[in-house]
Scaffold this motif. Structure first.
Motif, PDB file in Angstrom:
ATOM      1  N   TYR A 391      31.378  31.411  43.296  1.00 14.56           N
ATOM      2  CA  TYR A 391      31.983  31.952  44.518  1.00 14.56           C
ATOM      3  C   TYR A 391      32.849  33.156  44.179  1.00 14.56           C
ATOM      4  O   TYR A 391      33.980  33.013  43.731  1.00 14.56           O
ATOM      5  CB  TYR A 391      32.823  30.880  45.204  1.00 14.56           C
ATOM      6  CG  TYR A 391      32.063  29.594  45.448  1.00 14.56           C
ATOM      7  CD1 TYR A 391      31.035  29.551  46.396  1.00 14.56           C
ATOM      8  CD2 TYR A 391      32.334  28.447  44.713  1.00 14.56           C
ATOM      9  CE1 TYR A 391      30.311  28.378  46.611  1.00 14.56           C
ATOM     10  CE2 TYR A 391      31.629  27.278  44.922  1.00 14.56           C
ATOM     11  CZ  TYR A 391      30.611  27.254  45.867  1.00 14.56           C
ATOM     12  OH  TYR A 391      29.902  26.092  46.075  1.00 14.56           O
ATOM     13  N   GLY A 392      32.297  34.350  44.328  1.00 16.26           N
ATOM     14  CA  GLY A 392      33.079  35.570  44.066  1.00 16.26           C
ATOM     15  C   GLY A 392      33.476  35.699  42.609  1.00 16.26           C
ATOM     16  O   GLY A 392      34.650  35.931  42.305  1.00 16.26           O
ATOM     17  N   PHE A 394      34.068  37.228  38.882  1.00 19.25           N
ATOM     18  CA  PHE A 394      34.801  38.481  38.653  1.00 19.25           C
ATOM     19  C   PHE A 394      35.047  38.664  37.166  1.00 19.25           C
ATOM     20  O   PHE A 394      35.230  37.710  36.428  1.00 19.25           O
ATOM     21  CB  PHE A 394      36.138  38.459  39.414  1.00 19.25           C
ATOM     22  CG  PHE A 394      37.060  37.314  39.050  1.00 19.25           C
ATOM     23  CD1 PHE A 394      36.700  35.994  39.338  1.00 19.25           C
ATOM     24  CD2 PHE A 394      38.265  37.536  38.414  1.00 19.25           C
ATOM     25  CE1 PHE A 394      37.537  34.925  38.987  1.00 19.25           C
ATOM     26  CE2 PHE A 394      39.109  36.474  38.066  1.00 19.25           C
ATOM     27  CZ  PHE A 394      38.736  35.166  38.365  1.00 19.25           C
TER      28      PHE A 394
ATOM     29  N   TRP B  22      38.775  40.374  46.781  1.00 15.84           N
ATOM     30  CA  TRP B  22      37.846  39.483  47.449  1.00 15.84           C
ATOM     31  C   TRP B  22      37.956  39.628  48.973  1.00 15.84           C
ATOM     32  O   TRP B  22      39.040  39.882  49.502  1.00 15.84           O
ATOM     33  CB  TRP B  22      38.148  38.036  47.082  1.00 15.84           C
ATOM     34  CG  TRP B  22      37.896  37.718  45.644  1.00 15.84           C
ATOM     35  CD1 TRP B  22      36.745  37.228  45.094  1.00 15.84           C
ATOM     36  CD2 TRP B  22      38.814  37.865  44.551  1.00 15.84           C
ATOM     37  NE1 TRP B  22      36.882  37.066  43.736  1.00 15.84           N
ATOM     38  CE2 TRP B  22      38.142  37.444  43.375  1.00 15.84           C
ATOM     39  CE3 TRP B  22      40.130  38.312  44.433  1.00 15.84           C
ATOM     40  CZ2 TRP B  22      38.743  37.444  42.115  1.00 15.84           C
ATOM     41  CZ3 TRP B  22      40.736  38.318  43.181  1.00 15.84           C
ATOM     42  CH2 TRP B  22      40.044  37.896  42.044  1.00 15.84           C
ATOM     43  N   GLU B  67      34.905  35.704  50.379  1.00 12.73           N
ATOM     44  CA  GLU B  67      34.983  35.597  48.915  1.00 12.73           C
ATOM     45  C   GLU B  67      33.987  36.470  48.154  1.00 12.73           C
ATOM     46  O   GLU B  67      33.886  36.354  46.933  1.00 12.73           O
ATOM     47  CB  GLU B  67      34.896  34.140  48.445  1.00 12.73           C
ATOM     48  CG  GLU B  67      36.120  33.317  48.811  1.00 12.73           C
ATOM     49  CD  GLU B  67      37.433  33.893  48.287  1.00 12.73           C
ATOM     50  OE1 GLU B  67      37.485  34.261  47.108  1.00 12.73           O
ATOM     51  OE2 GLU B  67      38.396  33.994  49.070  1.00 12.73           O
ATOM     52  N   THR B  68      33.259  37.351  48.846  1.00 11.51           N
ATOM     53  CA  THR B  68      32.497  38.355  48.109  1.00 11.51           C
ATOM     54  C   THR B  68      33.477  39.184  47.277  1.00 11.51           C
ATOM     55  O   THR B  68      34.527  39.593  47.775  1.00 11.51           O
ATOM     56  CB  THR B  68      31.744  39.286  49.087  1.00 11.51           C
ATOM     57  OG1 THR B  68      30.883  38.504  49.913  1.00 11.51           O
ATOM     58  CG2 THR B  68      30.906  40.321  48.324  1.00 11.51           C
ATOM     59  N   THR B  69      33.125  39.408  46.012  1.00 10.57           N
ATOM     60  CA  THR B  69      33.970  40.237  45.156  1.00 10.57           C
ATOM     61  C   THR B  69      33.575  41.698  45.366  1.00 10.57           C
ATOM     62  O   THR B  69      32.388  42.033  45.270  1.00 10.57           O
ATOM     63  CB  THR B  69      33.774  39.869  43.676  1.00 10.57           C
ATOM     64  OG1 THR B  69      33.778  38.455  43.542  1.00 10.57           O
ATOM     65  CG2 THR B  69      34.872  40.463  42.806  1.00 10.57           C
ATOM     66  N   GLY B  99      29.861  36.060  47.474  1.00 13.86           N
ATOM     67  CA  GLY B  99      30.844  35.011  47.751  1.00 13.86           C
ATOM     68  C   GLY B  99      30.227  33.622  47.754  1.00 13.86           C
ATOM     69  O   GLY B  99      30.938  32.627  47.598  1.00 13.86           O
TER      70      GLY B  99
END
Lengths: 431, 431
Positions: A391-392, A394, B22, B67-69, B99
């Motif tokens: 989830y996201g 990084f 995010w 929550e997409t980065t 996300g």
């Protein structure tokens, strides 16, 4: 009469104060008597003139022994020749409690004896000096991160998940949930927190049930572990340089007297500013081999190798990109050489060895899962940790600094067991 | 393009920056699209105008989910209506990672579900706000003591000695030395350190293997424990007043936005300044009896009694001089009423109950030994602690503040399990 602490006397020059503390030493010429007193904030000489003080004060002076608890009253005078800059012209002396037969006398004692009496040994000048430097370093660590908008996050000590595969773990029964293990690191947890708070650090005790008896090992030690979202391995090393330089500067600024007491060569600390030299693991192996070592590419560096590598360096030395096999599963594969990872150790100068281990973390879910399996770990224990890559995910990096090793280096003392008030070693759980 | 953090935008007005973070929420009118972004240091709205941005940027916006980065590039504008004071006129958008189907959506979730996903739940606005207040309180604690020349001393977690007789202990095997216990307090050790350093504090995790399931209990929690040589019980309470007032003021000063997010009534915190009201235990019992309670003199106060006593108090309330029998062996006998001790609890306002327990310590060797024996403890476990009364014994006092209860009070949240990132309760060891 105003009560005062010894470190506050600059505000009381010419005035009468009462200071409570303990007797360090006494000497007397028969007409003038000198008492060196400590109150935990500093040391102070009080001077008693027989003709000037009441007879009962002069007689009380004669009963003083090491560690007698006293309240001394007198007038504060500037005295440039004294370490703190002040002296007391004493007018009164109250004995609050006897010192008894204090076991730690100025004579030499064996290490075993001193650690058995650690609760009393802490009162000695050297131990007080170490404690002051440790304090300054710890406060400096908090200040460094606070000034840079990091959020302090306390990670759990009792845990079912295990960060490092290496070493042994202390275990305890945990109600109906089976065993809990004492954390060896807070890293996995600060990674979760970094996704919430960006820049975070944990700072707590960590535990290793290793049977290591070296001068660099304790079973319980304090570690600070920052973790930063969107920092790659290079940014991670730059943060480490700034961080170490900051805490060394803080110790120099705040601990002039304690470092003098410890006879630390502070000129060697003054040079600790960014940037620090960097060498890859592969180049380090080649260098060691050129110097006659029979170390092979693929082996981890031992304490002697670290000493050999860092002995010519004035500054801490970064050793980067270790082989995957000798490092933890969570380190990110190095795209330029997939046999290695995007990590670094940081070796302190003067032979103090590794004080930091850091890395960029594997942020690819499938690669991380492969590494967990390849290292023989059970993926079901890492479900939540793998979630961070679902989830996201990084780019992120972080490191762990061992406080005791850092204090040993900055104070210049040879064994880390003196850098913490009550050290825990495999044969020591008392006091 | 300069990278920036959201909390630093005041230095970038009119300039182009790239912010990584995010996605919190998105909305679009078809011509203008709004992205609320978080990077851990704050929240920022980025505004995309369809006519102004490249088509691929507009299309990328359409793929964003919670929550997409992302890395968003744009020009920083002052925007007084936005919480942080700035907005971004977006020119670029890079999707760094998807996300996924983020489990914690804006809809309501059950408590069990949220704690199972604590590693992800930490990213929500409320949890971020709590973490920021916790950070400010912890940094404030260190600053308070540092400014007053206290020395931070880390006390051992693994110990053979046991501070409190109450409650149960977590135990672990310790090499050839039998069992070690996880410390419930560092107090006995800071007493030894106070004789060396005058003013000291420890700050670490403490452990209680109690089967308590209340909203005030965790099995692992953080406690700060100052100890001061030559402070009596009265000075100890004055230190507590100053200390609590300082950290409340620090939270108010540093956490305006987080406290607003938590809908805390900060007017109630503004009143927290010295002095705090004091009541003796005996008067407290009389008051409770007058209000209809059947509590008898000699019983400890329960959570309901504490709430009843503190409910009318705007400020924290000191309850002093409890019966000897309900308190720990190390508290000094009250010369004015030897049935009682020179201790105090401090009850937070608004029903948050006891957040501090403090006392003057028994400094008489023989009385202390009697109390150890009377409470059924084995004196041989306290040899080193008794030594402190043999060699230069001294009046001293200290207290322990529970961090989680204090964070609960200052943030105004009902259950302490949300005040720490990864709470440990009798049924919870994961994540």
């Amino acid at each position: 009469m105003a009560k005062a602490y010894i470190n506050e006397l600059q505000g009381h020059v010419g005035r009468d104060v009462t200071i409570s503390g303990w007797v360090v030493t006494t000497r007397s010429s028969g007409k003038i008597a000198f008492l060196v007193l400590r109150d935990g904030t500093g040391y102070l000489q009080a001077v008693f003139a027989k003709k000037e003080v009441p007879e009962e004060v002069w007689n009380a002076f004669g009963t003083l022994t090491q560690e007698t608890t006293v309240a001394v009253t007198g007038t504060v005078r500037e005295e440039p020749r004294s370490p703190g800059g002040y002296e007391l012209t004493a007018t009164g002396l109250e004995v609050l409690a006897p010192g008894g037969e204090f076991p730690i006398t100025p004579k030499e004692h064996g290490t075993q004896f001193l650690f058995e009496h650690r609760h009393l040994w802490l009162r000695s000048r050297r131990q007080v000096a170490i404690a002051k430097v440790r304090h300054a370093i710890i406060q400096g660590i908090h200040d460094f991160f606070d000034q840079r908008s990091f959020t302090h996050v306390d990670t759990p000590i009792l845990t079912g998940s295990i960060g490092e595969q290496a070493g042994e773990l202390f275990a305890t029964d945990y109600f109906d949930l089976g065993k809990a293990y004492l954390a060896q690191t807070g890293q996995l947890y600060v990674e979760a927190a970094a996704a919430a708070l960006g820049k975070v650090y944990c700072f707590g005790p960590t535990f290793r049930a290793e049977k290591s008896k070296t001068r660099r090992h304790l079973t319980e030690f304090w570690m600070v572990e920052p973790e930063v979202a969107f920092n790659d391995s290079d940014a991670n090393m730059r943060l480490q340089e700034e961080f170490l330089s900051f805490i060394v500067a803080r110790a120099l600024e705040r601990c002039r007297e304690p470092l003098k007491e410890l006879e630390r060569d502070t000129a060697r600390l003054e040079t600790i500013v960014p940037p620090f030299p960097r060498i890859t693991y592969s180049d380090a192996i080649a260098k060691l081999q050129a110097e006659g070592s029979d170390i092979k590419w693929g082996s981890d560096l031992g304490a002697d190798d670290e000493t050999a590598l860092s002995k010519d360096s004035e500054k801490p030395l970064f050793v980067m990109n270790y082989p995957k096999e000798v490092k933890a599963f969570y380190m990110k594969e190095n795209p330029a050489d997939p046999r290695t990872v995007l990590n670094n150790d940081c070796l302190a100068p003067e032979g103090y060895g590794e004080i930091i281990g850091g890395s960029q973390r594997e942020d690819d879910h499938d690669k991380l899962l492969q590494r967990i399996v390849a290292q023989g770990l059970d993926p079901s224990g890492y479900t939540w940790y793998l979630d961070l890559r679902k989830y996201g995910t990084f780019v992120h990096s972080g490191f762990g600094l061992g406080v005791e090793r850092t204090v040993a280096w900055i104070t210049g003392i040879p064994h880390i067991r003196e850098t913490i008030a009550f050290p825990r070693q495999i044969h020591r759980l008392y006091p």
